[in-house]
Structures are given as C-alpha cells and as structure tokens.
Design a protein around this motif. Structure first.
Motif, PDB file in Angstrom:
ATOM      1  N   GLY A 107       6.741  14.967 -15.941  1.00 54.24           N
ATOM      2  CA  GLY A 107       6.624  13.780 -14.917  1.00 54.24           C
ATOM      3  C   GLY A 107       7.526  13.918 -13.743  1.00 54.24           C
ATOM      4  O   GLY A 107       8.199  15.042 -13.693  1.00 54.24           O
ATOM      5  N   VAL A 108       7.546  12.685 -13.037  1.00 55.69           N
ATOM      6  CA  VAL A 108       8.580  12.921 -11.908  1.00 55.69           C
ATOM      7  C   VAL A 108      10.033  12.723 -12.487  1.00 55.69           C
ATOM      8  O   VAL A 108      10.383  11.812 -13.140  1.00 55.69           O
ATOM      9  N   ALA A 109      11.037  13.571 -11.591  1.00 54.97           N
ATOM     10  CA  ALA A 109      12.265  13.305 -12.336  1.00 54.97           C
ATOM     11  C   ALA A 109      12.773  12.068 -11.849  1.00 54.97           C
ATOM     12  O   ALA A 109      12.483  11.578 -10.811  1.00 54.97           O
ATOM     13  N   CYS A 110      13.793  11.371 -12.791  1.00 50.88           N
ATOM     14  CA  CYS A 110      14.445  10.206 -12.376  1.00 50.88           C
ATOM     15  C   CYS A 110      15.906  10.351 -13.224  1.00 50.88           C
ATOM     16  O   CYS A 110      15.892  11.172 -14.009  1.00 50.88           O
ATOM     17  N   ASN A 111      16.690   9.304 -12.874  1.00 55.26           N
ATOM     18  CA  ASN A 111      18.061   9.205 -13.574  1.00 55.26           C
ATOM     19  C   ASN A 111      18.128   8.284 -14.203  1.00 55.26           C
ATOM     20  O   ASN A 111      17.477   7.390 -14.509  1.00 55.26           O
ATOM     21  N   ALA A 112      19.275   7.987 -15.134  1.00 58.81           N
ATOM     22  CA  ALA A 112      19.646   7.034 -15.897  1.00 58.81           C
ATOM     23  C   ALA A 112      19.645   5.563 -15.184  1.00 58.81           C
ATOM     24  O   ALA A 112      19.458   4.626 -15.674  1.00 58.81           O
ATOM     25  N   GLN A 113      20.360   5.568 -13.948  1.00 59.14           N
ATOM     26  CA  GLN A 113      20.261   4.361 -13.184  1.00 59.14           C
ATOM     27  C   GLN A 113      19.067   3.846 -13.024  1.00 59.14           C
ATOM     28  O   GLN A 113      18.671   2.762 -12.979  1.00 59.14           O
ATOM     29  N   THR A 114      18.019   4.593 -12.560  1.00 57.71           N
ATOM     30  CA  THR A 114      16.701   4.180 -12.219  1.00 57.71           C
ATOM     31  C   THR A 114      16.059   3.362 -13.461  1.00 57.71           C
ATOM     32  O   THR A 114      15.735   2.236 -13.188  1.00 57.71           O
ATOM     33  N   LEU A 115      16.273   4.052 -14.735  1.00 53.62           N
ATOM     34  CA  LEU A 115      15.506   3.016 -15.884  1.00 53.62           C
ATOM     35  C   LEU A 115      16.523   2.013 -16.279  1.00 53.62           C
ATOM     36  O   LEU A 115      15.774   0.979 -16.276  1.00 53.62           O
ATOM     37  N   CYS A 116      17.627   1.905 -16.103  1.00 53.51           N
ATOM     38  CA  CYS A 116      18.299   0.846 -16.475  1.00 53.51           C
ATOM     39  C   CYS A 116      17.933  -0.268 -15.402  1.00 53.51           C
ATOM     40  O   CYS A 116      18.204  -1.456 -15.875  1.00 53.51           O
ATOM     41  N   ASN A 117      18.082   0.017 -14.094  1.00 54.96           N
ATOM     42  CA  ASN A 117      17.757  -0.782 -13.269  1.00 54.96           C
ATOM     43  C   ASN A 117      16.532  -1.647 -13.571  1.00 54.96           C
ATOM     44  O   ASN A 117      16.247  -2.940 -13.173  1.00 54.96           O
ATOM     45  N   SER A 122       0.931  -1.083  -0.130  1.00 55.25           N
ATOM     46  CA  SER A 122      -0.162  -0.141   0.092  1.00 55.25           C
ATOM     47  C   SER A 122       0.874   1.220   0.033  1.00 55.25           C
ATOM     48  O   SER A 122       0.412   2.242  -0.504  1.00 55.25           O
ATOM     49  N   LYS A 123       2.098   1.225   0.292  1.00 51.49           N
ATOM     50  CA  LYS A 123       3.019   2.261   0.515  1.00 51.49           C
ATOM     51  C   LYS A 123       3.821   2.510  -0.776  1.00 51.49           C
ATOM     52  O   LYS A 123       4.583   3.409  -0.988  1.00 51.49           O
ATOM     53  N   LEU A 124       3.843   1.648  -1.669  1.00 52.43           N
ATOM     54  CA  LEU A 124       4.640   1.612  -2.950  1.00 52.43           C
ATOM     55  C   LEU A 124       4.405   2.893  -3.497  1.00 52.43           C
ATOM     56  O   LEU A 124       5.564   3.475  -4.121  1.00 52.43           O
ATOM     57  N   ALA A 125       3.391   3.283  -3.867  1.00 47.09           N
ATOM     58  CA  ALA A 125       3.104   4.580  -4.577  1.00 47.09           C
ATOM     59  C   ALA A 125       3.678   6.039  -3.892  1.00 47.09           C
ATOM     60  O   ALA A 125       3.759   6.927  -4.644  1.00 47.09           O
ATOM     61  N   ALA A 126       4.102   5.832  -2.578  1.00 47.46           N
ATOM     62  CA  ALA A 126       4.627   6.721  -1.943  1.00 47.46           C
ATOM     63  C   ALA A 126       6.148   7.107  -2.094  1.00 47.46           C
ATOM     64  O   ALA A 126       6.964   8.003  -1.549  1.00 47.46           O
ATOM     65  N   ASN A 127       6.788   6.010  -2.785  1.00 50.48           N
ATOM     66  CA  ASN A 127       8.243   5.857  -3.062  1.00 50.48           C
ATOM     67  C   ASN A 127       8.725   6.765  -4.173  1.00 50.48           C
ATOM     68  O   ASN A 127       7.785   6.881  -5.190  1.00 50.48           O
ATOM     69  N   GLN A 128       9.654   7.251  -4.183  1.00 50.87           N
ATOM     70  CA  GLN A 128      10.403   8.082  -5.166  1.00 50.87           C
ATOM     71  C   GLN A 128      10.833   6.944  -6.417  1.00 50.87           C
ATOM     72  O   GLN A 128      11.089   5.727  -6.170  1.00 50.87           O
ATOM     73  N   PRO A 129      11.220   7.491  -7.718  1.00 47.66           N
ATOM     74  CA  PRO A 129      11.577   6.422  -8.693  1.00 47.66           C
ATOM     75  C   PRO A 129      12.841   5.762  -8.183  1.00 47.66           C
ATOM     76  O   PRO A 129      12.942   4.462  -8.501  1.00 47.66           O
ATOM     77  N   GLN A 130      13.772   6.243  -7.404  1.00 46.46           N
ATOM     78  CA  GLN A 130      15.006   5.647  -7.123  1.00 46.46           C
ATOM     79  C   GLN A 130      14.484   4.374  -6.110  1.00 46.46           C
ATOM     80  O   GLN A 130      15.213   3.189  -6.413  1.00 46.46           O
ATOM     81  N   GLU A 131      13.874   4.668  -5.142  1.00 44.94           N
ATOM     82  CA  GLU A 131      13.348   3.333  -4.263  1.00 44.94           C
ATOM     83  C   GLU A 131      12.746   2.408  -4.944  1.00 44.94           C
ATOM     84  O   GLU A 131      12.923   1.218  -4.456  1.00 44.94           O
ATOM     85  N   LEU A 132      11.500   2.569  -5.879  1.00 49.44           N
ATOM     86  CA  LEU A 132      10.929   1.829  -6.664  1.00 49.44           C
ATOM     87  C   LEU A 132      11.966   0.895  -7.824  1.00 49.44           C
ATOM     88  O   LEU A 132      11.696  -0.317  -7.668  1.00 49.44           O
ATOM     89  N   ALA A 133      12.944   1.632  -8.250  1.00 50.18           N
ATOM     90  CA  ALA A 133      14.025   0.959  -8.946  1.00 50.18           C
ATOM     91  C   ALA A 133      14.928   0.025  -7.990  1.00 50.18           C
ATOM     92  O   ALA A 133      15.137  -1.211  -8.465  1.00 50.18           O
ATOM     93  N   ASN A 134      15.170   0.510  -6.969  1.00 54.38           N
ATOM     94  CA  ASN A 134      15.793  -0.380  -5.958  1.00 54.38           C
ATOM     95  C   ASN A 134      15.207  -1.471  -5.590  1.00 54.38           C
ATOM     96  O   ASN A 134      15.753  -2.768  -5.360  1.00 54.38           O
ATOM     97  N   ILE A 135      14.010  -1.492  -5.285  1.00 51.85           N
ATOM     98  CA  ILE A 135      13.302  -2.722  -5.033  1.00 51.85           C
ATOM     99  C   ILE A 135      13.004  -3.735  -6.365  1.00 51.85           C
ATOM    100  O   ILE A 135      13.154  -4.785  -5.993  1.00 51.85           O
TER     101      ILE A 135
END
Length: 427
Positions: free
Chosen positions: A330-340, A282-295
């Motif tokens: 959109g919400v800002a993210c970086n290359a590492q996020t999308l590559c992950n 239920s808390k996934l949506a509250a994460n930033q892109p980096q946290e979601l990519a890390n998961i």
C-alpha cells in the motif's frame, strides 16, 4: 528564458569555446554558462567540468558578479558544481564581499540552496552580514531570495537580522509581486520564525490587493505560512484569498489546495467556496496520505460534515501501509495520518465509518512498538474510544479488543494529564 539554440549548434559552439579555455577570462566562462542557462538549456556534463575548472583556476581575478552568475547558471540548469569546486567559489566571493552587490550575494545563496548544498555557518553569517549592510540597494527579489535560500538550507536567521531584512522588504513591498511576497512569508515560516503583526498585515494586504495576478501556489503558500507561524489574518483577507484560489483551482496543485484548507482551519475559517469548487473534489485522489488526513482534520476542526470528502479519505486509508517496511502492500503513511482520520470521524460523528475506524486502529495496534506516538496521537485515540462507548458503537466496547488494556490505559492517562495541564494554564 530567452530564445533557444539548436542543440547541434550549441554543442559546436561550446566545443569550440572549450578548446580555447586557456585564453578565456573568468567573465567569458561566466557569460557562456549564463547564456546556456538563460536559454533554458544545459551544458553537457562532459563540458561543464573543464569549464568550471578553468573558471576556478582564475578565481583570483574573477569579480563577485562573475562568481555569482556562474553559480546561478549551474543551479538554474539543474546541475551541480564539479566535486571540490563549490567551496573555493564561495570562499573567494566572501573574500571580495565588500565590493559585491546585493544581487551577487543573494544569487550565490540562492544557487547553493537550489543545488541542495549547505554553506558553513561562519561563511553564511559573513555573507548575510554583508547583505544586511547593503539593504538600501537591495530589491524585494534579492531580499526574498536570501530568505528563501537560508530557509531551504534548513538554517535560521538571527532575529535582529531577520527584522532588518523584513523592514527593508516591507518598505519596498509596493515593488514586490505576489510570488515574492509569498516566498518571503514561506521562508520565515519554514525557519520557524515569526513576523511582527504590523509587518505581516502589510505584506498580506499587498498580496491581497493584487491577488488576481497571484498564482495558486502563491496564495496557498501564504495561507500555509501564516498558519505555520500561528498568526492571524482578518476575515476579509481570508475571503479574498479563498475566492481567488477557488477561481484558480483548476491550475492549482492538489497539495496546495489541501494546505490551504488546513491553513484556513487553523484560522477557524471555513473555505466553503474552495471545498465546493469542482477541481477540489476531482484532485483529491492525487493527494498523499498526509494531505488527505490534513483535510479530514480541517473538516473536524471546523465542524464541517462533508461526508463525501470524509468517505473518500476513509476509503483510501484502508489501502495505506503503516508498517514502515518497503513493500507493495500500500501507500506509505505514518501514525499521525491514521490518528487524524480516526479522530476526524469521531468528532464529526460519522457513525457509518465505524468499521473503518476500528480497522485503522487495529493497524496502529499491530505496529505500535515501532510507531512514534506522541501525546497528541494518544489523546486522539482516547477521544475515539470514548466516542465509540458514548454512542454504543462497534459493540459498545470502544477500542477494547482492538488496543490492549495497557495501551488503552496509556491513552487515558495521557488524556487526563493533558486536561490537567490545560486547566492549570487557564487559571
């Protein structure tokens, strides 16, 4: 915090005190701001400056504890020292450091760091040397605050001194609460330093023995710190912390839960109970892109095909902005996020997300010249390319047509060089 005072009454007393500042001793000024901070209130900005000026004008007769308490109070109130006054207070305390208590030094360091200020390297070293000479009298909290302050200021501690402080902390760890242990580990990891394995195990065992009293942040920060230091926990320590965090996940911050999953993956441990805890989803949506990519990265590392989580992450990723420009697209993210994320989908062989992977790769290609792509990112993209080709997905062309031939060649060459390096290291 103690009892609060009605705002009007507090203002009246502070106004009266300010009108008599010429007669006020440093201790009286220090006590006044300390009291306001301890009540969880603030000194109005218009009054803080004259109070601090009056204190600074009598620094010669101020005791170390009075200087320390004053800085502590200002930081605790979430305020800043008036311009030009922080340096004189720090220098005066340093000149009297031989009569200062460990708490005076640790509170001063904590206050400077909490205010987001820096301390000159020579002055910092002087205070740390003095603190180290008084370690027998220092409490675990004072050691923790000192380490936390140095880490928060973005500084590092000399290795020999770090070992001194950690030995003192370990010797009194039975007196430390879980938050103090966690913050200590967080500080060492943030400074990009490491602990000796016996010390690390001693501190983690102490936290685990009291883990039911630990706040969720203390547990997640401990897991993050150990993973960041590239050190290992045993399966029982991991299980106990995971169980405690899962049971407290309703109170946990989304970032803390994401960090815990990432840290467990670094330990090659699957936190099944945490992933299945309803608050985690239920808390996934509250994460930033980096946290979601890390998961997503963690799930791939563990080979855990949680399609619900990955589907959520890939859906969110389509709305992220990697352009680096300031806009509302959109919400800002970086290359590492999308590559992950792309690599995670490939490793888990979630073929239903091929379309998303191709769109994310296209975003990378569009802004490629301005991205900080490192070896890891290029190797991840090559892995995605070969996955698409091996399973004849997306037209059986891999990332051809999405990335240019030059960029695909760059990914391939980087991956080959990485494999050669790994082979030479294993010989």
């Amino acid at each position: 915090m103690g009892q609060q005072m009605p705002a009007g009454l507090l203002q009246q007393l502070l106004d009266a005190f300010a009108s008599k500042l010429e007669q006020a001793a440093p201790q009286e000024v220090s006590n006044s701001v300390w009291a306001v901070a301890t009540m969880g209130q603030q000194v109005p900005a218009g009054l803080l400056q004259p109070l601090m000026l009056a204190f600074a004008n009598k620094l010669r007769i101020a005791k170390p504890q009075e200087i320390s308490n004053t800085l502590w109070a200002v930081a605790t109130m979430g305020q800043q020292m008036p311009a030009g006054l922080l340096q004189p207070l720090m220098l005066t305390l340093a000149s009297k450091v031989h009569i200062a208590k460990p708490q005076d030094i640790s509170n001063t360091l904590w206050a400077v760091a909490t205010m987001g200020q820096q301390m000159p390297a020579g002055l910092l070293q002087q205070l740390l040397d003095a603190f180290a000479s008084k370690l027998e009298q220092a409490t675990p909290q004072e050691v923790k605050d000192t380490l936390w302050a140095v880490a928060t200021m973005g500084q590092r501690m000399p290795e020999g001194m770090l070992q001194q402080l950690m030995l003192a902390f370990a010797n009194k760890v039975h007196l430390a609460n879980p938050q103090e242990i966690s913050n200590t580990l967080w500080a060492v990891a943030t400074m990009r330093q490491k602990l000796r394995t016996p010390q690390l195990q001693q501190l983690v065992d102490a936290l685990v023995s009291n883990v039911q009293q630990a706040a969720p942040q203390a547990i997640s920060n401990t897991l993050w710190a150990v993973a960041t230091m590239r050190q290992q926990l045993n399966p029982m320590q991991l299980l106990r912390m995971e169980q405690a965090l899962a049971s407290k996940s309703e109170e946990a911050a989304p970032q803390g839960l994401a960090n815990a999953v990432w840290a467990c993956a670094k330990q090659r441990y699957l936190p099944q109970q945490l992933l299945l805890a309803p608050p985690f989803g239920s808390k996934l949506a509250a994460n930033q892109p980096q946290e979601l990519a890390n998961i997503a990265w963690a799930l791939a590392q563990l080979g855990h095909r949680d399609e619900q989580i990955v589907s959520f992450v890939t859906e969110q990723a389509q709305h992220w902005d990697i352009s680096g420009t300031s806009n509302d697209s959109g919400v800002a993210c970086n290359a590492q996020t999308l590559c992950n994320i792309c690599r995670s989908v490939a490793v888990l062989d979630l073929q239903q997300h091929v379309g998303v992977v191709l769109r994310l790769a296209a975003s990378l290609s569009r802004y490629w010249p301005g991205l900080s792509l490192v070896t890891e990112h290029l190797c991840q993209l090559h892995q995605v390319h070969t996955w698409l080709q091996d399973f004849q997905l997306g037209g059986n062309h891999g990332l051809q047509g999405v990335l240019t031939e030059q960029r695909l060649h760059e990914c391939q060459e980087t991956r080959m060089a990485q494999l050669k390096e790994q082979q030479s290291e294993s010989v």
